[in-house]
Design a protein around this motif. Sequence first.
Motif, PDB file in Angstrom:
ATOM      1  N   ALA A   1      48.020  34.420   9.516  1.00 14.62           N
ATOM      2  CA  ALA A   1      48.544  34.363  10.881  1.00 14.62           C
ATOM      3  C   ALA A   1      48.901  32.931  11.270  1.00 14.62           C
ATOM      4  N   ILE A   2      48.048  31.993  10.906  1.00 15.07           N
ATOM      5  CA  ILE A   2      48.308  30.586  11.234  1.00 15.07           C
ATOM      6  C   ILE A   2      49.561  30.105  10.506  1.00 15.07           C
ATOM      7  N   SER A   3      49.693  30.465   9.252  1.00 18.73           N
ATOM      8  CA  SER A   3      50.883  30.066   8.489  1.00 18.73           C
ATOM      9  C   SER A   3      52.138  30.677   9.093  1.00 18.73           C
ATOM     10  N   TYR A   4      52.065  31.952   9.460  1.00 15.78           N
ATOM     11  CA  TYR A   4      53.228  32.640  10.028  1.00 15.78           C
ATOM     12  C   TYR A   4      53.651  31.979  11.335  1.00 15.78           C
ATOM     13  N   TYR A   5      52.687  31.764  12.239  1.00 15.23           N
ATOM     14  CA  TYR A   5      53.038  31.196  13.535  1.00 15.23           C
ATOM     15  C   TYR A   5      53.392  29.711  13.441  1.00 15.23           C
ATOM     16  N   ALA A   6      52.904  29.035  12.412  1.00 16.23           N
ATOM     17  CA  ALA A   6      53.322  27.646  12.202  1.00 16.23           C
ATOM     18  C   ALA A   6      54.800  27.601  11.830  1.00 16.23           C
ATOM     19  N   ALA A   7      55.249  28.605  11.073  1.00 10.61           N
ATOM     20  CA  ALA A   7      56.655  28.665  10.674  1.00 10.61           C
ATOM     21  C   ALA A   7      57.526  29.274  11.774  1.00 10.61           C
ATOM     22  N   ASN A   8      56.950  30.083  12.641  1.00 10.39           N
ATOM     23  CA  ASN A   8      57.698  30.781  13.693  1.00 10.39           C
ATOM     24  C   ASN A   8      57.116  30.447  15.069  1.00 10.39           C
ATOM     25  N   ARG A   9      57.273  29.227  15.463  1.00  7.70           N
ATOM     26  CA  ARG A   9      56.680  28.762  16.718  1.00  7.70           C
ATOM     27  C   ARG A   9      57.261  29.470  17.939  1.00  7.70           C
ATOM     28  N   ASP A  10      58.518  29.863  17.866  1.00  5.17           N
ATOM     29  CA  ASP A  10      59.133  30.558  18.993  1.00  5.17           C
ATOM     30  C   ASP A  10      58.422  31.880  19.267  1.00  5.17           C
ATOM     31  N   GLU A  11      58.089  32.595  18.202  1.00  4.97           N
ATOM     32  CA  GLU A  11      57.374  33.862  18.377  1.00  4.97           C
ATOM     33  C   GLU A  11      55.988  33.628  18.974  1.00  4.97           C
ATOM     34  N   LEU A  12      55.340  32.563  18.554  1.00  4.58           N
ATOM     35  CA  LEU A  12      54.026  32.224  19.117  1.00  4.58           C
ATOM     36  C   LEU A  12      54.150  31.928  20.603  1.00  4.58           C
ATOM     37  N   GLN A  13      55.189  31.200  20.979  1.00  6.19           N
ATOM     38  CA  GLN A  13      55.396  30.874  22.391  1.00  6.19           C
ATOM     39  C   GLN A  13      55.632  32.141  23.204  1.00  6.19           C
ATOM     40  N   VAL A  14      56.452  33.053  22.679  1.00  6.17           N
ATOM     41  CA  VAL A  14      56.717  34.308  23.371  1.00  6.17           C
ATOM     42  C   VAL A  14      55.423  35.113  23.506  1.00  6.17           C
TER      43      VAL A  14
END
Length: 108
Positions: free
Chosen positions: A41-54
Amino acid sequence: MGQSKLLISVVAGAVVGAALSMLDRTTREKTIATTQKMKEAISYYAANRDELQVLVEEKVLAAKVLCESVSENVNTIAEKVDEFKELPSTIQEMINDTKSAFSLPHKE
């Protein structure tokens, strides 16, 4: 001085407790699986910061809506409590009215 010994003792106790709990195979396997999921999850959201922000914005909005709902519910309950506080005087008035209606002299 006393606080630093306390902190060191608490940390040491936590480390020893965690190490002892790892002796159990089920706990160890579950911890490894959970750690792997967190890493992914950390790796995914590190690569997809926009999705984390949403995702964070959605959670914050949901929390705001929940707070507003709770606030409205608390206000409604407070109003009902006020109504119930007035209820005994209303009942007493009804009792007095009923008494006076039955105690009036009857003309025949």
